[in-house]
Design an enzyme around this catalytic site. Structure first.
Site, PDB file in Angstrom:
ATOM      1  N   TYR A  57       0.679  -1.313   0.073  1.00 40.33           N
ATOM      2  CA  TYR A  57      -0.095  -0.520   0.205  1.00 40.33           C
ATOM      3  C   TYR A  57       0.490   1.234  -0.079  1.00 40.33           C
ATOM      4  CZ  TYR A  57      -3.764  -2.905   1.397  1.00 40.33           C
ATOM      5  OH  TYR A  57      -4.553  -3.994   2.258  1.00 40.33           O
ATOM      6  N   ALA A 295     -10.309   4.994   5.620  1.00 33.11           N
ATOM      7  CA  ALA A 295     -11.100   6.159   6.025  1.00 33.11           C
ATOM      8  C   ALA A 295      -9.058   7.275   5.132  1.00 33.11           C
ATOM      9  CB  ALA A 295     -11.100   6.608   7.391  1.00 33.11           C
ATOM     10  N   GLN A 300     -14.379  10.704   8.031  1.00 32.31           N
ATOM     11  CA  GLN A 300     -14.835   9.431   7.857  1.00 32.31           C
ATOM     12  C   GLN A 300     -14.245   8.085   8.809  1.00 32.31           C
ATOM     13  OE1 GLN A 300     -12.446   8.928   4.013  1.00 32.31           O
ATOM     14  NE2 GLN A 300     -13.868   9.611   3.296  1.00 32.31           N
TER      15      GLN A 300
END
Length: 331
Positions: A57, A295, A300
């Site tokens: 990621y 999020a 969020q």
């Protein structure tokens, strides 16, 4: 917040776990690092003590952000779930796909989980995370070029050394789980599961229930599809992988929207957003231990964590499922 044990382990994780893929920016149109750190901290303050990340990621960015966010928190108060087996800086194993890093440079992704590679990845992750152990270490995708035995024995060695507490897998089918479990005590399988992607209910869910393995459901909001905020004609930022997925075709957005409209009155009655209702429904499904929810900012993160406050009766869960069973998406 609610907490559940992973499999037969003593590792308790928050039922809503922070999914840090989008925080890393890769395949999500970039990231704002300080916003991502704030999001993780805000979630933690509301009881979201577990963070799921991975080296791939953002090619280390998500793990670095995670490490930055947990600085100052007592290590035993947070659970770090990370992964191995997706290499962008190695050309061994099975070629997965071509991509671009956060700087827009071309990279080739390989699925590789050879013994030495797993051990090196663990060392790299520990440095990026700023910790001396990982709570749950998961193979990211099956590697067809390396025997499962070799991979799991490498993780077993890391557990012996105290660098890893428990072993998990991601995206494994039942046969692969059975093979892996011969060499290590698997506590979990992280798989995609959402209202519009329920195929694991046929085999993985029954197996995990029978053998006391946890299921970590990723993409429970189907990458934003089930929030009710996406309408036909939605435009994604450059580099956002969702633009090419069938879920986001205009006709599917229209059909999903029609389903969400049917359950919207229930969300309003609960003083909840559609996304919160969807998250609660997900963690109420048989065999689902936790929902990984991403999020990219504080707002969020707070909304996601608040989903735990919703209570659904059996009748309400049945009503949602009955409406859901009428929804058909076009592939």
């Amino acid at each position: 917040m609610e907490y559940r044990n992973l499999g037969d382990s003593d590792l308790q994780v928050s039922v809503i776990t922070f999914g840090a893929w989008a925080a890393g920016g890769w395949m999500w149109g970039g990231t704002e690092r300080s916003e991502a750190v704030k999001a993780i901290k805000a979630a933690y303050d509301l009881g979201v003590t577990s963070i799921d990340t991975a080296p791939i990621y953002g090619q280390g960015t998500s793990e670095e952000i995670t490490g930055e966010a947990i600085k100052g928190i007592p290590r035993d108060k947070v659970q770090i779930l990370t992964k191995y087996g997706m290499r962008w800086n190695e050309t061994k194993g099975a070629f997965a796909f071509k991509s671009k890093n956060n700087n827009g440079e071309d990279i080739d992704i390989y699925k590789y989980a050879g013994k030495e590679s797993v051990i090196k990845e663990c060392e790299d992750s520990l440095k990026r995370l700023g910790t001396d152990y990982i709570d749950l270490y998961q193979i990211h995708w099956p590697d067809v070029t390396t025997p499962i035995q070799e991979t799991m024995e490498a993780v077993a060695k890391l557990i012996e050394q105290g660098k890893v507490r428990y072993a998990g897998v991601c995206n494994y089918n039942v046969e692969q789980m059975q093979e892996a479990n011969k060499y290590i005590n698997l506590v979990s399988n992280q798989v995609p599961y959402s209202m519009v992607k329920r195929d694991i209910e046929k085999d993985v869910v029954p197996y995990c229930i029978e053998h006391n393995k946890s299921i970590l459901a990723y993409s429970p909001l189907e990458r934003g599809l089930l929030t009710g905020k996406m309408k036909p004609g939605h435009h994604f930022a450059e580099g956002d992988h969702r633009a090419g997925l069938y879920f986001f075709k205009d006709e599917n957005l229209k059909r999903t929207d029609a389903f969400l409209e049917k359950i919207k009155p229930l969300a309003e009655e609960k003083k909840a957003s559609l996304g919160q209702l969807v998250i609660r429904w997900t963690i109420e499904q048989p065999g689902i231990t936790i929902a990984l929810v991403g999020a990219r900012n504080e707002k969020q993160a707070v909304q996601n964590a608040a989903a735990i406050n919703i209570q659904l009766s059996k009748d309400e869960i049945s009503f949602i499922t009955a409406e859901l069973n009428k929804l058909e998406l076009i592939k």
